[in-house]
Each structure stands twice: as C-alpha cells, then as structure tokens.
Design a protein around this motif. Structure first.
Motif, PDB file in Angstrom:
ATOM      1  N   GLU A 133     -36.327  -3.278   8.392  1.00  0.00           N
ATOM      2  CA  GLU A 133     -35.146  -2.466   8.640  1.00  0.00           C
ATOM      3  C   GLU A 133     -34.660  -2.635  10.079  1.00  0.00           C
ATOM      4  O   GLU A 133     -35.403  -3.061  10.966  1.00  0.00           O
ATOM      5  N   ARG A 134     -33.399  -2.273  10.304  1.00  0.00           N
ATOM      6  CA  ARG A 134     -32.865  -2.280  11.668  1.00  0.00           C
ATOM      7  C   ARG A 134     -33.596  -1.241  12.510  1.00  0.00           C
ATOM      8  O   ARG A 134     -33.810  -0.113  12.065  1.00  0.00           O
ATOM      9  N   GLY A 135     -33.945  -1.623  13.735  1.00  0.00           N
ATOM     10  CA  GLY A 135     -34.736  -0.746  14.582  1.00  0.00           C
ATOM     11  C   GLY A 135     -34.070   0.577  14.872  1.00  0.00           C
ATOM     12  O   GLY A 135     -34.734   1.619  14.962  1.00  0.00           O
ATOM     13  N   ARG A 136     -32.752   0.577  15.002  1.00  0.00           N
ATOM     14  CA  ARG A 136     -32.061   1.820  15.344  1.00  0.00           C
ATOM     15  C   ARG A 136     -32.111   2.846  14.215  1.00  0.00           C
ATOM     16  O   ARG A 136     -31.880   4.043  14.442  1.00  0.00           O
ATOM     17  N   GLU A 137     -32.411   2.388  12.991  1.00  0.00           N
ATOM     18  CA  GLU A 137     -32.379   3.292  11.845  1.00  0.00           C
ATOM     19  C   GLU A 137     -33.648   4.112  11.699  1.00  0.00           C
ATOM     20  O   GLU A 137     -33.646   5.116  10.983  1.00  0.00           O
ATOM     21  N   VAL A 165     -35.971   9.329  10.271  1.00  0.00           N
ATOM     22  CA  VAL A 165     -36.998  10.359  10.445  1.00  0.00           C
ATOM     23  C   VAL A 165     -36.384  11.711  10.788  1.00  0.00           C
ATOM     24  O   VAL A 165     -36.754  12.737  10.214  1.00  0.00           O
ATOM     25  N   GLU A 166     -35.424  11.722  11.713  1.00  0.00           N
ATOM     26  CA  GLU A 166     -34.898  12.992  12.207  1.00  0.00           C
ATOM     27  C   GLU A 166     -33.776  13.555  11.343  1.00  0.00           C
ATOM     28  O   GLU A 166     -33.728  14.758  11.094  1.00  0.00           O
ATOM     29  N   SER A 167     -32.872  12.686  10.896  1.00  0.00           N
ATOM     30  CA  SER A 167     -31.704  13.173  10.162  1.00  0.00           C
ATOM     31  C   SER A 167     -31.907  13.193   8.657  1.00  0.00           C
ATOM     32  O   SER A 167     -31.458  14.112   7.971  1.00  0.00           O
ATOM     33  N   VAL A 168     -32.575  12.158   8.136  1.00  0.00           N
ATOM     34  CA  VAL A 168     -32.733  12.052   6.683  1.00  0.00           C
ATOM     35  C   VAL A 168     -33.922  12.877   6.203  1.00  0.00           C
ATOM     36  O   VAL A 168     -33.781  13.756   5.352  1.00  0.00           O
ATOM     37  N   LEU A 169     -35.104  12.618   6.769  1.00  0.00           N
ATOM     38  CA  LEU A 169     -36.284  13.377   6.357  1.00  0.00           C
ATOM     39  C   LEU A 169     -36.250  14.791   6.919  1.00  0.00           C
ATOM     40  O   LEU A 169     -36.496  15.758   6.208  1.00  0.00           O
ATOM     41  N   GLY A 170     -35.954  14.902   8.202  1.00  0.00           N
ATOM     42  CA  GLY A 170     -35.972  16.215   8.842  1.00  0.00           C
ATOM     43  C   GLY A 170     -37.406  16.704   9.042  1.00  0.00           C
ATOM     44  O   GLY A 170     -38.380  16.066   8.654  1.00  0.00           O
ATOM     45  N   GLU A 171     -37.516  17.857   9.655  1.00  0.00           N
ATOM     46  CA  GLU A 171     -38.842  18.395   9.963  1.00  0.00           C
ATOM     47  C   GLU A 171     -39.635  18.699   8.708  1.00  0.00           C
ATOM     48  O   GLU A 171     -40.842  18.419   8.631  1.00  0.00           O
ATOM     49  N   ASP A 172     -38.984  19.268   7.693  1.00  0.00           N
ATOM     50  CA  ASP A 172     -39.697  19.613   6.458  1.00  0.00           C
ATOM     51  C   ASP A 172     -40.174  18.364   5.728  1.00  0.00           C
ATOM     52  O   ASP A 172     -41.312  18.304   5.247  1.00  0.00           O
ATOM     53  N   GLY A 173     -39.299  17.359   5.616  1.00  0.00           N
ATOM     54  CA  GLY A 173     -39.688  16.133   4.923  1.00  0.00           C
ATOM     55  C   GLY A 173     -40.778  15.390   5.654  1.00  0.00           C
ATOM     56  O   GLY A 173     -41.708  14.857   5.036  1.00  0.00           O
ATOM     57  N   ASP A 201     -36.748  -7.639  13.564  1.00  0.00           N
ATOM     58  CA  ASP A 201     -36.990  -8.650  14.580  1.00  0.00           C
ATOM     59  C   ASP A 201     -38.451  -9.070  14.664  1.00  0.00           C
ATOM     60  O   ASP A 201     -38.790  -9.993  15.402  1.00  0.00           O
ATOM     61  N   GLN A 202     -39.314  -8.412  13.909  1.00  0.00           N
ATOM     62  CA  GLN A 202     -40.736  -8.717  14.007  1.00  0.00           C
ATOM     63  C   GLN A 202     -41.121  -9.910  13.133  1.00  0.00           C
ATOM     64  O   GLN A 202     -40.377 -10.321  12.235  1.00  0.00           O
ATOM     65  N   SER A 203     -42.304 -10.433  13.407  1.00  0.00           N
ATOM     66  CA  SER A 203     -42.808 -11.603  12.698  1.00  0.00           C
ATOM     67  C   SER A 203     -42.865 -11.359  11.188  1.00  0.00           C
ATOM     68  O   SER A 203     -43.085 -10.225  10.742  1.00  0.00           O
TER      69      SER A 203
END
Length: 440
Positions: free
Chosen positions: A194-198, A203-211, A223-225
C-alpha cells in the motif's frame, strides 16, 4: 513497567544462538549477491544480514554446491566483495496477545515507536493449514453492518471471500466497513504494497480508536522490497493463526492478494524461475492457494479465521491469472465495477456477478425466496436496460420487466445502505418491504 522490560529482555535473549554462521560476498549483481563459504547449514528461504556497515537484510533464493544466491531487502549500494554475510536462519515470529492494538512490519517488529513483547512460542511464516479431515464446517452467519452482505452475500464464520475490483473503485472502503462492522474477537489487517501515506489514515480515520483496540495491523509499503511485501501476507496469517489456536474468532482482511503475487513474481524471476502465466511463474498458483487454505474453519477446540482477500482486477478481467487462481479456492466472490462507481453508488458491487457459497444454508427458506426474487428482477432489468434507456420498451409488454422497472431505483439504492438497527433480520425486513411496495 520494570517487569515488562525484564520479560522483553528474557524473550530476546532466548532466541540468541551461541554460534553464528558467516559467509562472504563473492559477487554483486542487480539486487542479487553470490555468497561463498556457506557450507551445508544454509537453506533455501533462510534470512541473512550483511555486516559491511549497511545492516541490509536478505533471503536465500537459490543454492548450489559452491555458494548461495541472496536477494536483498534493499539497494546493494555500498556492498563490497568480501563483506560478511551472517546467517539468521529460517524466518519465524513469536506472536503475543499484547500485539492487539499495534502496527507491525512484515518481520513482526513494531512500526509505532513502542517496544513490542515477543510471545513464548515461535511460529514459522509458512505453516501448514489444519488437517482437512479435522476442520469444522462453516459456522453461523455474521452481522457485517452492510445491507448487501447481511442479505444477498452473507458472510459466515470461517468463510473465505474475495473482493475483486480495479484500482480506485472502492475496495478499501468496503474493507473498512467490514473491519468496523463484522463480529470478531480479533481483526488482523494485512496492508501489502500500500501507499505509505495511507497507513496512518487507515488506522486513525478508518479503524478509529474502537476498531484499533481489537486489531493487529501488518504493513509493507509499496516502496519496500518484494521479499518484504510477500512476507507481510505470511506474517498477518501467522498472527491470525496465533489467535485462532486460542479459540478466538478472527477476521483477516488482506489487501491485496494481487500485490502479494506480484511480489512473489519479482522474487521468483530473480531466482531464475521461468515466467509462464502471463509473466507469473508456475509456483504462483501454489503460493496463493496455500495462503488461502490457512484461513477458514479451525479444528475442534480452535477458533476460525474468517478471511476477506482483495484482488486488483485490471480492465475488469476476471480471468487474469491471480483472479482465476484464487477464485477457485474461495467460498464466494464480490465483484465491484467502475461503471457502478461512476454513477455514484458505493459500494459499487455488481450483485449479478457476485456470489456467496454460504447460500442457501446461511438463510431461511423465506430469506432465500426474497434473495431469489430480488436477483431475478435485477437480472430482468439488466437484460432490458438498453431498450429501457433508449425508450424502445413499451410499458405493459412484459409484466416481469414492468415490475423490475418499478423496483430497480429503490433496490439499487438498497445495495448501498448500511444495515438498519436490528441487524440481519431488519435488513431482510427492509428488503421485503421494498419488493412489496413495488408490487414485485
């Protein structure tokens, strides 16, 4: 806090060996190293580390009588002939219950800046699935919070489904809704290539604290091997198996199998394997099916891994190699189409091309009748849509098409709805109301 630090120190000391096997760089190629002095202790798939000031990792991808071929995790700039190559052994991780709520890399190391406790038992990255004769059957239906999955495409415990979509069609949004809505004790999320910025946004916007409080996220950015991206899928599955073996219900979300297969293609071609399936090496099929088989119902006394795999479909080609391979081992597939997304309906699921193999067992006789009737009307509208849009259809010519025209706008909108309060039962009540109100 001091006790936790001592426990972490003990776990790290426990995996230290008394002897270190070392080879020497004999030849440097494009991402590949030839290492001599390996002896008979080096094995295919072993991890290595270079000690020439780079601290670069790698994996043994080929062996012959004189040397080992190593594919590195990153650029080989700065490596010199004669540099030491330390043998680390087979890749293994030791998951722990404390990993819930954490973000890990493909090697089980923390990415969130906090120390991570190793578990007591090490596990291989590439483990065997439960014995076929010992596995339970699929379990009960799960509430998902999404109307189309609570009715037409039911998800049951231990089921493995695929979400097939092109880029930008909304598959990640569907995964996010399932991550928040599906009943599970633990959710393991693999973000492969996945794109690093996502990552932080997810984690914060989609899952949120509860998720996040019930989730383990394993990430390998684009960008990783290819070694790292491929290993991320195995790491996530290994973590899911750790919780399954404790009797827990695990939801595994893997995005995406296509990037997993593409990473394997890079590794396999570098190791000398010939391309065959539209550029994919012959081992791709076994790689994908063996990963999928590790998910599913557990043996008696264990939990289940309910898995959702995403597949990137270029040009809506459902017969391209990765799609074709994984579709044969799944218990259902969900097809998302760009044309539906372009007219503004999300999730952009083409219901007529999607199927859940949990049916008809996962629904009652009345519920199956509602599903069949709704599908029949959607099919009738689809077959006549060209005539309807062109103004060539004369109302009253066909009673079925007339009913389909009346029900289509409301039924199409229903496919984008969240489940009403009351879950599955309320979703079917809403579907029944839609069909009755249109006289269908």
């Amino acid at each position: 806090m001091a006790a936790l630090g001592l426990e972490m120190l003990r776990s790290e000391i426990g995996v230290c060996g008394a002897l270190t096997q070392v080879g020497r760089v004999h030849e440097v190629g494009r991402g590949l190293l030839r290492v001599t002095g390996t002896g008979d202790r080096w094995r295919l798939g072993d991890r290595v580390r270079l000690d020439g000031g780079t601290h670069l990792g790698g994996e043994v991808v080929a062996l012959d009588a004189t040397c080992a071929t190593v594919l590195t995790d990153g650029p080989v700039d700065g490596i010199r002939l004669g540099d030491e190559v330390e043998l680390l052994g087979a890749g293994r991780i030791a998951p722990d219950d404390s990993w819930i709520g954490r973000i890990l890399d493909a090697f089980g190391q923390p990415m969130d800046g906090r120390p991570l406790l190793r578990g007591r038992n090490e596990r291989a990255f590439r483990a065997d699935p439960p014995a076929p004769a010992a596995r339970r059957r699929l379990g009960g239906r799960l509430e998902t919070g999404v109307a189309v999955f609570d009715t037409f495409l039911p998800l049951v415990r231990g089921q493995r489904i695929g979400i097939f979509a092109g880029s930008g069609v909304g598959k990640s949004s569907v995964l996010a809704r399932l991550a928040r809505g599906v009943e599970a004790d633990v959710t393991v999320i693999a973000l492969i290539g996945e794109r690093g910025r996502e990552l932080r946004e997810f984690v914060e916007s989609v899952l949120g604290e509860d998720g996040m409080s019930r989730s383990v996220v394993v990430a390998a950015t684009s960008d990783q091997s290819p070694l790292v991206r491929r290993r991320a899928a195995w790491t996530a599955m290994t973590v899911a198996e750790h919780f399954r073996d404790q009797g827990l219900q695990v939801l595994l979300l893997a995005d995406s199998v296509t990037r997993f297969a593409e990473a394997h293609r890079e590794v396999a071609l570098a190791a000398g394997e010939p391309p065959s399936l539209r550029g994919f090496p012959p081992t791709t099929s076994h790689l994908i099916t063996s990963l999928a088989e590790r998910a599913g119902p557990g043996a008696d006394g264990a939990g289940d891994i309910t898995a959702v795999f995403t597949v990137l479909v270029a040009g809506s080609d459902m017969d391209e190699p990765v799609s074709d391979i994984i579709r044969g081992v799944l218990d259902g597939h969900v097809v998302m189409e760009r044309e539906i997304a372009e007219r503004g309906r999300y999730p952009a699921i083409n219901l007529l091309r999607s199927v859940s193999r949990a049916l008809p067992q996962a629904a009652t006789t009345e519920e199956n009748a509602l599903i069949a009737r709704a599908r029949y009307l959607l099919g009738a509208y689809d077959r006549a849509e060209t005539m309807i849009q062109a103004g060539l259809y004369v109302p009253g010519s066909d009673a079925t098409i007339d009913a389909a025209i009346r029900v289509w706008p409301t039924l199409d909108a229903y496919l984008a709805e969240e489940s009403p309060a009351g879950g599955i039962g309320a979703s079917f009540s809403r579907l029944k109301q839609i069909l009755e109100s249109a006289g269908a």
